[in-house]
Design a protein around this motif. Structure first.
Motif, PDB file in Angstrom:
ATOM      1  N   PHE A 107       0.891  -1.311   0.030  1.00 22.46           N
ATOM      2  CA  PHE A 107       0.057   0.121  -0.009  1.00 22.46           C
ATOM      3  C   PHE A 107       0.731   1.266   0.070  1.00 22.46           C
ATOM      4  O   PHE A 107       0.463   2.284  -0.409  1.00 22.46           O
ATOM      5  CB  PHE A 107      -0.923  -0.097   1.065  1.00 22.46           C
ATOM      6  CG  PHE A 107      -2.209  -0.641   0.856  1.00 22.46           C
ATOM      7  CD1 PHE A 107      -2.975  -0.435  -0.265  1.00 22.46           C
ATOM      8  CD2 PHE A 107      -2.472  -2.090   1.460  1.00 22.46           C
ATOM      9  CE1 PHE A 107      -4.089  -1.356  -0.473  1.00 22.46           C
ATOM     10  CE2 PHE A 107      -3.669  -2.865   1.262  1.00 22.46           C
ATOM     11  CZ  PHE A 107      -4.269  -2.563   0.046  1.00 22.46           C
ATOM     12  N   ASN A 108       2.043   1.211   0.723  1.00 20.78           N
ATOM     13  CA  ASN A 108       2.868   2.499   0.468  1.00 20.78           C
ATOM     14  C   ASN A 108       3.278   2.643  -0.942  1.00 20.78           C
ATOM     15  O   ASN A 108       3.532   3.793  -1.224  1.00 20.78           O
ATOM     16  CB  ASN A 108       4.216   2.060   1.502  1.00 20.78           C
ATOM     17  CG  ASN A 108       3.995   2.176   3.053  1.00 20.78           C
ATOM     18  OD1 ASN A 108       2.954   3.047   3.361  1.00 20.78           O
ATOM     19  ND2 ASN A 108       4.634   1.999   3.873  1.00 20.78           N
ATOM     20  N   ASP A 109       3.587   1.456  -1.621  1.00 22.03           N
ATOM     21  CA  ASP A 109       4.073   1.667  -2.820  1.00 22.03           C
ATOM     22  C   ASP A 109       2.940   2.138  -3.768  1.00 22.03           C
ATOM     23  O   ASP A 109       3.118   2.993  -4.652  1.00 22.03           O
ATOM     24  CB  ASP A 109       4.577   0.266  -3.465  1.00 22.03           C
ATOM     25  CG  ASP A 109       5.761   0.115  -2.804  1.00 22.03           C
ATOM     26  OD1 ASP A 109       6.565   0.591  -2.311  1.00 22.03           O
ATOM     27  OD2 ASP A 109       6.200  -1.412  -3.205  1.00 22.03           O
ATOM     28  N   LEU A 110       1.795   1.736  -3.532  1.00 20.65           N
ATOM     29  CA  LEU A 110       0.426   2.222  -4.279  1.00 20.65           C
ATOM     30  C   LEU A 110       0.365   3.845  -4.069  1.00 20.65           C
ATOM     31  O   LEU A 110       0.007   4.716  -5.040  1.00 20.65           O
ATOM     32  CB  LEU A 110      -0.740   1.355  -4.032  1.00 20.65           C
ATOM     33  CG  LEU A 110      -0.721   0.274  -4.374  1.00 20.65           C
ATOM     34  CD1 LEU A 110      -1.880  -0.636  -3.965  1.00 20.65           C
ATOM     35  CD2 LEU A 110      -1.061   0.121  -5.838  1.00 20.65           C
ATOM     36  N   PHE A 149      -7.015   2.030   3.469  1.00 14.44           N
ATOM     37  CA  PHE A 149      -6.214   0.684   3.510  1.00 14.44           C
ATOM     38  C   PHE A 149      -4.983   0.961   4.373  1.00 14.44           C
ATOM     39  O   PHE A 149      -4.626   0.139   5.089  1.00 14.44           O
ATOM     40  CB  PHE A 149      -5.735   0.161   2.081  1.00 14.44           C
ATOM     41  CG  PHE A 149      -6.927  -0.236   1.224  1.00 14.44           C
ATOM     42  CD1 PHE A 149      -7.176  -1.541   1.477  1.00 14.44           C
ATOM     43  CD2 PHE A 149      -7.636   0.504   0.344  1.00 14.44           C
ATOM     44  CE1 PHE A 149      -8.201  -2.311   0.839  1.00 14.44           C
ATOM     45  CE2 PHE A 149      -8.755  -0.277  -0.374  1.00 14.44           C
ATOM     46  CZ  PHE A 149      -8.892  -1.682  -0.074  1.00 14.44           C
ATOM     47  N   VAL A 150      -4.326   2.331   4.253  1.00 15.00           N
ATOM     48  CA  VAL A 150      -3.066   2.416   5.108  1.00 15.00           C
ATOM     49  C   VAL A 150      -3.350   2.409   6.551  1.00 15.00           C
ATOM     50  O   VAL A 150      -2.916   1.727   7.385  1.00 15.00           O
ATOM     51  CB  VAL A 150      -2.582   3.912   4.749  1.00 15.00           C
ATOM     52  CG1 VAL A 150      -1.491   4.514   5.473  1.00 15.00           C
ATOM     53  CG2 VAL A 150      -1.852   3.627   3.051  1.00 15.00           C
ATOM     54  N   ASN A 151      -4.697   2.888   6.817  1.00 15.45           N
ATOM     55  CA  ASN A 151      -5.186   2.977   8.247  1.00 15.45           C
ATOM     56  C   ASN A 151      -5.441   1.486   8.626  1.00 15.45           C
ATOM     57  O   ASN A 151      -5.272   1.211   9.838  1.00 15.45           O
ATOM     58  CB  ASN A 151      -6.208   3.896   8.336  1.00 15.45           C
ATOM     59  CG  ASN A 151      -6.029   5.277   8.207  1.00 15.45           C
ATOM     60  OD1 ASN A 151      -5.093   5.647   8.963  1.00 15.45           O
ATOM     61  ND2 ASN A 151      -6.779   6.095   7.849  1.00 15.45           N
ATOM     62  N   GLU A 152      -6.120   0.787   7.834  1.00 23.78           N
ATOM     63  CA  GLU A 152      -6.515  -0.554   8.193  1.00 23.78           C
ATOM     64  C   GLU A 152      -5.324  -1.288   8.516  1.00 23.78           C
ATOM     65  O   GLU A 152      -5.128  -2.298   9.128  1.00 23.78           O
ATOM     66  CB  GLU A 152      -7.192  -1.152   6.724  1.00 23.78           C
ATOM     67  CG  GLU A 152      -7.583  -2.457   6.961  1.00 23.78           C
ATOM     68  CD  GLU A 152      -9.070  -2.837   7.698  1.00 23.78           C
ATOM     69  OE1 GLU A 152      -9.309  -2.024   8.405  1.00 23.78           O
ATOM     70  OE2 GLU A 152      -9.377  -3.990   8.132  1.00 23.78           O
ATOM     71  N   GLN A 153      -4.093  -1.257   7.637  1.00 17.88           N
ATOM     72  CA  GLN A 153      -3.130  -1.986   7.782  1.00 17.88           C
ATOM     73  C   GLN A 153      -2.384  -1.659   9.202  1.00 17.88           C
ATOM     74  O   GLN A 153      -1.692  -2.622   9.706  1.00 17.88           O
ATOM     75  CB  GLN A 153      -1.941  -1.568   6.696  1.00 17.88           C
ATOM     76  CG  GLN A 153      -2.335  -2.442   5.350  1.00 17.88           C
ATOM     77  CD  GLN A 153      -2.344  -4.029   5.535  1.00 17.88           C
ATOM     78  OE1 GLN A 153      -3.466  -4.227   4.983  1.00 17.88           O
ATOM     79  NE2 GLN A 153      -1.634  -4.504   5.957  1.00 17.88           N
ATOM     80  N   VAL A 154      -2.418  -0.474   9.856  1.00 19.64           N
ATOM     81  CA  VAL A 154      -1.999  -0.314  11.162  1.00 19.64           C
ATOM     82  C   VAL A 154      -2.826  -1.090  12.171  1.00 19.64           C
ATOM     83  O   VAL A 154      -1.905  -1.888  13.091  1.00 19.64           O
ATOM     84  CB  VAL A 154      -2.174   1.156  11.628  1.00 19.64           C
ATOM     85  CG1 VAL A 154      -1.896   1.283  12.964  1.00 19.64           C
ATOM     86  CG2 VAL A 154      -1.436   2.102  10.662  1.00 19.64           C
ATOM     87  N   GLU A 155      -4.043  -1.371  12.057  1.00 19.47           N
ATOM     88  CA  GLU A 155      -4.661  -2.276  12.830  1.00 19.47           C
ATOM     89  C   GLU A 155      -4.562  -3.766  12.527  1.00 19.47           C
ATOM     90  O   GLU A 155      -4.294  -4.455  13.333  1.00 19.47           O
ATOM     91  CB  GLU A 155      -6.389  -2.124  12.381  1.00 19.47           C
ATOM     92  CG  GLU A 155      -7.109  -2.449  13.416  1.00 19.47           C
ATOM     93  CD  GLU A 155      -8.476  -2.248  13.081  1.00 19.47           C
ATOM     94  OE1 GLU A 155      -8.955  -1.001  12.456  1.00 19.47           O
ATOM     95  OE2 GLU A 155      -9.223  -3.275  13.037  1.00 19.47           O
ATOM     96  N   GLU A 156      -4.391  -3.976  11.300  1.00 25.17           N
ATOM     97  CA  GLU A 156      -4.074  -5.461  10.683  1.00 25.17           C
ATOM     98  C   GLU A 156      -2.710  -6.152  11.330  1.00 25.17           C
ATOM     99  O   GLU A 156      -2.669  -7.132  12.010  1.00 25.17           O
ATOM    100  CB  GLU A 156      -4.033  -5.628   9.213  1.00 25.17           C
ATOM    101  CG  GLU A 156      -5.270  -5.508   8.573  1.00 25.17           C
ATOM    102  CD  GLU A 156      -6.144  -6.652   8.280  1.00 25.17           C
ATOM    103  OE1 GLU A 156      -5.802  -7.268   7.367  1.00 25.17           O
ATOM    104  OE2 GLU A 156      -7.273  -6.767   8.704  1.00 25.17           O
TER     105      GLU A 156
END
Ligand code: FEO
Length: 173
Positions: free
Chosen positions: A101-104, A123-130
């Motif tokens: 997601f960072n690359d995107l 998605f960036v926020n979701e990834q922090v949680e994941e």
């Protein structure tokens, strides 16, 4: 209209999300063989969430007038040596997805595609949680070590997880 470069990268991310779903479903099957039903339940729900992520990107590409092209999904690993090893692999995988997601986001900035930048924020926020959730379970499994009673307690906890599908109208959920 979305650029061809952005469209291609997002199609690649649909593939990543479906692979994630596949990997977690494979982990769910492995936990079932170990009679750890709570762990199996948690992974099965994780699988559904990943499918939802893929569909969210699918809808976005279509909404922007792009062309969705589904790709092959690789066969996931289907055996792990311990619940800890499986969750360490899940945590590592989520770190990989965060990198995607960072690359995107960087690509969206290069393409001056503000709409995709805003879309990707979710998605960036979701990834922090994941990442935090997977890491928390890794830490708990490290604490209990070989303690079977502790493992069953975590199993019971993970068994309580339920899947909540996002509301149809809520595109940001
Ligand atoms: Fe779709 Fe677990 O990231």
């Amino acid at each position: 209209m979305i650029s061809k470069k952005m469209e291609g990268a997002l199609n690649g991310q649909i593939q990543e999300e479906f692979y994630s779903a596949y990997l977690y479903l494979s982990m769910s099957a492995w936990f079932e063989t170990k009679n750890l039903k709570g762990f199996a339940n948690w992974m099965k729900i994780q699988n559904l969430e990943e499918q939802m992520h893929a569909i969210k990107i699918f809808d976005y590409i279509n909404e922007r007038g792009g062309n969705v092209q589904l790709q092959n999904i690789n066969k996931p690993q289907n055996e792990w040596n311990s619940p800890l090893e499986a969750f360490e692999a899940a945590y590592k995988h989520e770190q990989h997805i965060s990198g995607c997601f960072n690359d995107l986001v960087h690509l969206a900035m290069e393409e001056k595609d503000r709409a995709s930048q805003i879309f990707l924020d979710w998605f960036v926020n979701e990834q922090v949680e994941e990442e935090a959730t997977a890491d928390e379970i890794v830490q708990q499994l490290r604490i209990i070590g070989d303690n079977g009673h502790g493992l069953l307690m975590i199993d019971r906890e993970l068994g309580a997880r339920v899947f909540t599908p996002p509301a149809q109208s809520d595109k940001n959920a």
